[in-house]
Write a protein that holds these residues in place. Structure first.
Motif, short mmCIF file in Angstrom:
data_model
loop_
_atom_site.label_atom_id
_atom_site.label_comp_id
_atom_site.label_asym_id
_atom_site.label_seq_id
_atom_site.Cartn_x
_atom_site.Cartn_y
_atom_site.Cartn_z
N ARG A 148 -3.92 -8.49 3.62
CA ARG A 148 -5.25 -7.94 3.79
C ARG A 148 -6.28 -8.82 3.07
NH1 ARG A 148 -3.05 -5.85 7.29
NH2 ARG A 148 -2.91 -3.63 7.83
N ALA B 145 -2.96 0.75 -3.90
CA ALA B 145 -2.29 -0.49 -3.52
C ALA B 145 -1.82 -1.25 -4.76
CB ALA B 145 -3.22 -1.38 -2.69
N ARG C 172 0.84 -1.20 0.00
CA ARG C 172 0.00 0.00 0.00
C ARG C 172 0.87 1.25 0.00
NH1 ARG C 172 -2.53 -0.63 6.14
NH2 ARG C 172 -0.60 -0.22 7.26
N TRP D 93 -9.17 -9.72 0.50
CA TRP D 93 -9.60 -9.30 -0.84
C TRP D 93 -11.12 -9.17 -0.83
CZ3 TRP D 93 -9.48 -12.68 -5.90
CH2 TRP D 93 -9.94 -11.91 -6.96
N GLU E 107 -9.52 -3.76 7.34
CA GLU E 107 -8.92 -3.24 6.12
C GLU E 107 -9.00 -4.30 5.03
OE1 GLU E 107 -4.98 -1.74 6.43
OE2 GLU E 107 -5.52 -0.15 7.84
N ALA E 108 -9.35 -3.86 3.82
CA ALA E 108 -9.52 -4.78 2.71
C ALA E 108 -9.12 -4.07 1.42
CB ALA E 108 -10.97 -5.27 2.63
N PHE E 109 -8.87 -4.86 0.39
CA PHE E 109 -8.49 -4.28 -0.91
C PHE E 109 -9.41 -4.79 -2.00
CE2 PHE E 109 -6.06 -8.26 -0.81
CZ PHE E 109 -6.19 -8.74 -2.11
N HIS F 144 -4.92 5.92 -0.74
CA HIS F 144 -5.25 4.52 -0.50
C HIS F 144 -5.02 3.64 -1.73
CE1 HIS F 144 -7.17 6.47 2.91
NE2 HIS F 144 -7.23 5.30 3.51
N TRP G 67 -7.29 0.20 -1.26
CA TRP G 67 -7.68 -0.43 0.00
C TRP G 67 -8.48 0.57 0.82
CZ3 TRP G 67 -6.11 1.57 4.72
CH2 TRP G 67 -5.09 2.53 4.68
N TRP H 203 -14.31 -6.04 0.31
CA TRP H 203 -15.01 -5.59 1.51
C TRP H 203 -16.51 -5.73 1.26
CZ3 TRP H 203 -11.77 -1.81 -0.98
CH2 TRP H 203 -12.45 -0.94 -1.83
#
Length: 210
Positions: free
Chosen positions: A67, A94, A53, A69, A143-145, A92, A136, A71
């Protein structure tokens, strides 16, 4: 039937990945220690996977973390792909680490006893591994991407009308720098940059072992 990209591969070890970033003069920080990243043929939405990130205000620096994958989106549907059109992504950003990604298509000849789709593996020419453009964010799941998408370029268009955005080594530092406009980084690669092989659905003699 076509499906959005929801499966990718990473079989390269983290030590080699960090070394490759250092060769590009990109400093990698490990704020949570060296992540445990087993080699995997298939990484799917909601799995944990490594990303680098951006670090706000610092060019040439990234943080390597594990993190989730996707959200949770509206009605709980996972947001694993995110359209780029009309967006700038000024924070944000990544890099999603991969050495291949998959697309799925209906078989040209129906297989009555097999409902699986044909599966195609895309890699990147002259790269043992590469990065996929992503972003992300904080979410109820932590936290997610997600992967960014655009209209398909010449290599992917025969398989899907949209595509994720693989980035070559010379693009990584710019994607980690939110001051670089997104449109200068997010673009199709030249035709032939993403070789493809069929990994499921071909006659046995033509199948490729992962």
């Amino acid at each position: 039937m076509e499906t959005d990209s929801n499966d990718y591969r990473l079989k390269v070890d983290i030590a080699s990945i960090v070394e490759d970033f250092e060769d590009l003069k990109i400093k990698i920080r490990l704020p949570e220690g060296k992540p445990n990243v087993p080699a995997r043929d298939d990484i799917r939405m909601t799995d944990m996977a490594p990303i680098v990130r951006s670090v706000e205000g610092e060019r040439g620096v990234g943080e390597l973390v594990n993190r989730r994958w996707s959200w949770p989106g509206n009605h709980g549907k996972p947001v694993y792909n995110f359209r780029t059109e009309g967006r700038e992504f000024k924070s944000h950003r990544a890099l999603i680490l991969a050495d291949g990604f998959f697309e799925f298509t209906d078989p040209p000849v129906p297989r009555p006893k097999d409902k699986r789709l044909d599966k195609w593996l895309f890699t990147m020419k002259d790269h043992d591994w590469f990065c996929i453009a992503g972003i992300w964010r904080e979410s109820p799941a932590g936290e997610a991407f997600t992967m960014l998408t655009m209209d398909a370029g010449p290599d992917v268009a025969p398989y899907h009308h949209r595509q994720i955005i693989p980035l070559t080594r010379d693009q990584w530092v710019d994607w980690l720098d939110p001051s670089v406009p997104a449109k200068e980084v997010l673009r199709w690669l030249p035709e032939g940059s993403l070789p493809v092989v069929q990994v499921y659905g071909a006659p046995p003699a033509q199948q490729v072992l992962l």
